[in-house]
Write a protein that holds these residues in place. Structure first.
Motif, short mmCIF file in Angstrom:
data_model
loop_
_atom_site.label_atom_id
_atom_site.label_comp_id
_atom_site.label_asym_id
_atom_site.label_seq_id
_atom_site.Cartn_x
_atom_site.Cartn_y
_atom_site.Cartn_z
N ASN A 93 0.95 -1.21 -0.10
CA ASN A 93 0.04 0.07 -0.02
C ASN A 93 0.85 0.99 -0.09
OD1 ASN A 93 -2.02 2.01 1.76
ND2 ASN A 93 -3.15 0.86 0.56
N GLY A 94 1.56 1.42 -1.18
CA GLY A 94 2.56 2.24 -1.30
C GLY A 94 4.05 1.57 -0.80
N SER A 95 5.08 2.18 -1.27
CA SER A 95 6.34 1.30 -0.86
C SER A 95 6.50 1.65 0.55
CB SER A 95 7.51 1.87 -1.81
OG SER A 95 7.39 3.39 -1.75
N LEU A 98 5.83 -1.29 2.54
CA LEU A 98 6.94 -2.39 2.52
C LEU A 98 8.06 -2.01 3.25
CD1 LEU A 98 6.25 -2.96 -1.17
CD2 LEU A 98 5.71 -4.59 0.39
N LEU A 99 8.53 -0.93 3.38
CA LEU A 99 9.57 -0.46 4.16
C LEU A 99 9.48 -0.71 5.57
CD1 LEU A 99 10.27 3.03 2.15
CD2 LEU A 99 11.74 0.87 2.27
N MET A 100 8.28 -0.31 6.07
CA MET A 100 7.93 -0.74 7.32
C MET A 100 7.99 -2.11 7.62
SD MET A 100 7.35 2.47 8.93
CE MET A 100 6.58 1.97 10.31
N GLY A 119 18.71 10.29 5.17
CA GLY A 119 18.04 9.30 4.40
C GLY A 119 16.47 9.52 4.73
N PHE A 120 15.92 8.81 3.84
CA PHE A 120 14.46 8.91 3.86
C PHE A 120 13.76 8.78 5.32
CE2 PHE A 120 10.13 7.12 2.60
CZ PHE A 120 9.46 8.34 2.64
N ALA A 121 12.90 9.54 5.85
CA ALA A 121 12.52 9.47 6.97
C ALA A 121 11.89 8.23 7.67
CB ALA A 121 11.47 10.64 7.52
N LEU A 169 18.98 2.07 1.99
CA LEU A 169 19.76 3.13 1.29
C LEU A 169 18.56 3.74 0.38
CD1 LEU A 169 22.58 1.08 -0.22
CD2 LEU A 169 22.85 2.60 1.88
N ALA A 170 18.58 4.99 0.04
CA ALA A 170 17.61 5.42 -0.82
C ALA A 170 18.49 6.08 -2.06
CB ALA A 170 16.80 6.61 -0.48
N ASN A 171 18.20 5.58 -3.29
CA ASN A 171 18.70 6.13 -4.53
C ASN A 171 17.80 6.18 -5.73
OD1 ASN A 171 21.25 6.31 -5.84
ND2 ASN A 171 21.71 4.53 -6.58
N GLU A 202 14.00 2.76 -4.21
CA GLU A 202 14.15 3.30 -5.69
C GLU A 202 12.97 4.15 -5.99
OE1 GLU A 202 15.64 0.29 -8.85
OE2 GLU A 202 17.57 0.56 -7.99
N ALA A 203 12.37 4.71 -5.08
CA ALA A 203 11.06 5.49 -5.34
C ALA A 203 11.17 6.46 -6.53
CB ALA A 203 10.45 6.29 -4.14
N TYR A 204 12.24 6.94 -6.86
CA TYR A 204 12.46 8.09 -7.89
C TYR A 204 13.12 7.59 -9.06
CZ TYR A 204 10.92 11.00 -4.17
OH TYR A 204 10.22 11.50 -3.06
N HIS A 205 13.42 6.17 -8.99
CA HIS A 205 14.17 5.44 -9.90
C HIS A 205 13.87 5.96 -11.50
CE1 HIS A 205 15.45 2.24 -12.89
NE2 HIS A 205 14.08 1.86 -13.18
N SER A 233 3.67 6.12 -6.94
CA SER A 233 3.43 7.26 -6.55
C SER A 233 4.11 8.69 -7.16
CB SER A 233 3.71 7.46 -4.97
OG SER A 233 3.12 6.56 -4.37
N LYS A 234 5.23 8.30 -7.80
CA LYS A 234 6.02 9.38 -8.42
C LYS A 234 5.93 9.65 -9.75
CE LYS A 234 7.21 10.04 -4.21
NZ LYS A 234 6.70 11.08 -3.20
N ALA A 235 6.76 8.80 -10.68
CA ALA A 235 6.68 9.01 -11.96
C ALA A 235 5.29 8.61 -12.70
CB ALA A 235 8.13 8.66 -12.78
N LEU A 241 -3.48 6.69 -4.81
CA LEU A 241 -3.86 5.24 -5.15
C LEU A 241 -3.20 4.41 -4.06
CD1 LEU A 241 -5.29 4.60 -8.42
CD2 LEU A 241 -6.53 5.24 -6.42
N ARG A 242 -2.06 4.66 -3.71
CA ARG A 242 -1.06 3.86 -2.91
C ARG A 242 -0.57 2.38 -3.25
NH1 ARG A 242 1.27 6.54 -1.46
NH2 ARG A 242 1.84 5.66 0.54
N VAL A 243 0.30 2.48 -4.38
CA VAL A 243 0.89 1.10 -4.72
C VAL A 243 2.33 1.32 -4.74
CG1 VAL A 243 0.43 -0.85 -6.33
CG2 VAL A 243 -1.12 1.33 -6.50
C1 LIG Z 1 12.65 7.95 -1.07
C2 LIG Z 1 11.10 7.71 -0.78
N1 LIG Z 1 10.61 6.33 -0.83
C3 LIG Z 1 9.38 6.05 -0.39
C4 LIG Z 1 8.40 6.96 -0.47
C5 LIG Z 1 7.03 6.28 -0.14
O1 LIG Z 1 6.33 6.50 -1.38
P1 LIG Z 1 4.83 5.62 -1.34
O2 LIG Z 1 4.53 5.10 -0.12
O3 LIG Z 1 3.94 6.73 -1.99
O4 LIG Z 1 5.26 4.66 -2.50
C6 LIG Z 1 8.52 8.17 -0.68
C7 LIG Z 1 7.59 9.30 -0.79
O5 LIG Z 1 7.88 10.41 -1.01
C8 LIG Z 1 10.23 8.43 -0.94
O6 LIG Z 1 10.54 9.89 -1.23
#
Ligand SMILES: Cc1ncc(COP(=O)(O)O)c(C=O)c1O
Length: 368
Positions: A93-95, A98-100, A119-121, A169-171, A202-205, A233-235, A241-243
């Protein structure tokens, strides 16, 4: 005695605070309508593919049904596009989810989770929620000639110890916009012991065009401890919609599946994401718009004396070199919403998403 559940939380989340979305955007939109430029949330100003919108409309007919709990059609589409087996894909439900989930499934109080300063919060949140010790490794310095505030991969590798279970890591990274190339990641992965999971967000990949940077996915075979997360969510323009999805070794995915909420991705989102994948032309237009508009905006800001950091994302980090609160307030009063960075320990910076040209002009006109 008055009741206060704050004293009842588990130890790990005792010190956490709720997500701060910045301004109350729904209320502001009601008040100002089109008269605000929302440049605070790294959304895609061009929106999704028309095919995704059409698929979402069609899927609305079935919202009285539960969605496919396995997300089979979307996984099949991703599998084709990424050339990975379906059992290597988990949907979220959004990445963010999955990160959590990754920390929740793989780390506990006996472990350490590490990530870069700035790094991403969500990395810190995920670590805290799992009960693990969270360690932020100092970033590259602000005056680094190539990658100010970027991830220091050498320091991150050196920090891995016996208790380390996960590295995030966020890249490219949010909020710095910084990145590291494939060679640097390959060298890093070679230094990581196999029992430590490396999560590359790779949210901004899809926005990336830097030479030498493609994706961590190419290292998946060699490093089964590697997890790659991405988002629609990005590109792809589907933030509402949260995927998101994770690609990892089948055994990693199987563990995530144990804890994943059965219907975590709703049916409208599944349909829209699948259709979005089938429109590479729209994605190419989004990429090209973002690339040229980001370069233009950075140049216009520089012409006015504002420094921005190098970025491979759909936002720029503006470094004011002094407290940015007044500037953020000033822009807000002119109907331009940007994101203050005090919560990241970057009180001198503002994060500005690349908007449509009219929104970006509005920002430039509002600058003092
Ligand atoms: C680096 C990074 N990762 C993950 C996300 C989470 O995005 P989402 O949950 O919308 O997939 C974001 C959202 O801003 C982000 O900037």
């Amino acid at each position: 005695m008055s009741f206060d559940a704050a004293s009842l939380t588990n130890a790990a989340i005792g010190d956490l605070r709720a997500y701060d979305p910045g301004h109350d955007l729904p209320a502001l939109r009601l008040r100002f309508g089109a008269a605000i430029a929302v440049l605070g949330s790294n959304e895609n100003p061009l929106g999704p593919s028309p095919r995704a919108r059409a698929a979402a409309q069609i899927a609305l007919a079935n919202i009285h049904r539960y969605p496919d709990p396995k997300g089979g059609a979307l996984k099949a589409a991703l599998s084709r596009r990424l050339n990975v087996d379906r059992d290597r894909i988990a949907l979220g439900n959004g990445s963010h989810e999955l990160l959590m989930l990754l920390a929740q499934c793989f780390a506990d109080a006996a472990h350490e989770v590490i990530y870069s300063q700035y790094g991403f919060a969500v990395f810190m949140l995920a670590a805290a929620a799992s009960g693990a010790r969270a360690t932020a490794i100092p970033s590259l310095p602000a005056n680094h000639p190539a990658m100010p505030l970027g991830h220091d991969l050498d320091a991150l590798a050196a920090a891995i110890g016996k208790a380390t279970r996960l590295v995030y890591l966020a890249n490219p990274n949010n909020p710095t916009g910084s990145w590291f190339d494939d060679d640097a990641l390959a060298a890093f992965l070679d230094r990581v012991p196999p029992q430590v999971l490396v999560v590359v967000d790779e949210a901004y990949h899809e926005y990336v065009d830097a030479p030498g940077l493609s994706s961590a996915l190419q290292f998946a075979e060699r490093h089964p401890n590697l997890v790659v997360t991405r988002t629609f969510s990005k590109a792809y323009g589907l933030a509402g919609l949260r995927v998101g999805y994770a690609v990892a070794h089948p055994s990693v995915i199987a563990v995530l599946e144990r804890l994943r909420e059965s219907f975590n991705v709703n049916g409208v989102a599944l349909a829209a994401a699948e259709a979005a994948l089938e429109d590479p032309g729209h994605l190419a237009r989004v990429r090209e718009f973002n690339r040229s508009e980001r370069a233009w905006l950075a140049a216009e800001l520089a012409r006015r004396g504002y420094r921005t950091l190098p970025s491979q994302t759909n936002f720029l980090l503006l470094d004011l070199a002094r407290d940015a609160t007044l500037l953020e307030r000033h822009l807000f009063e002119h109907g331009v919403i940007v994101r203050p960075m005090g919560g990241y320990g970057l009180a001198h910076a503002l994060r500005i998403s690349i908007g449509r040209r009219d929104e970006n002009l509005r920002l430039l006109e509002a600058l003092p």
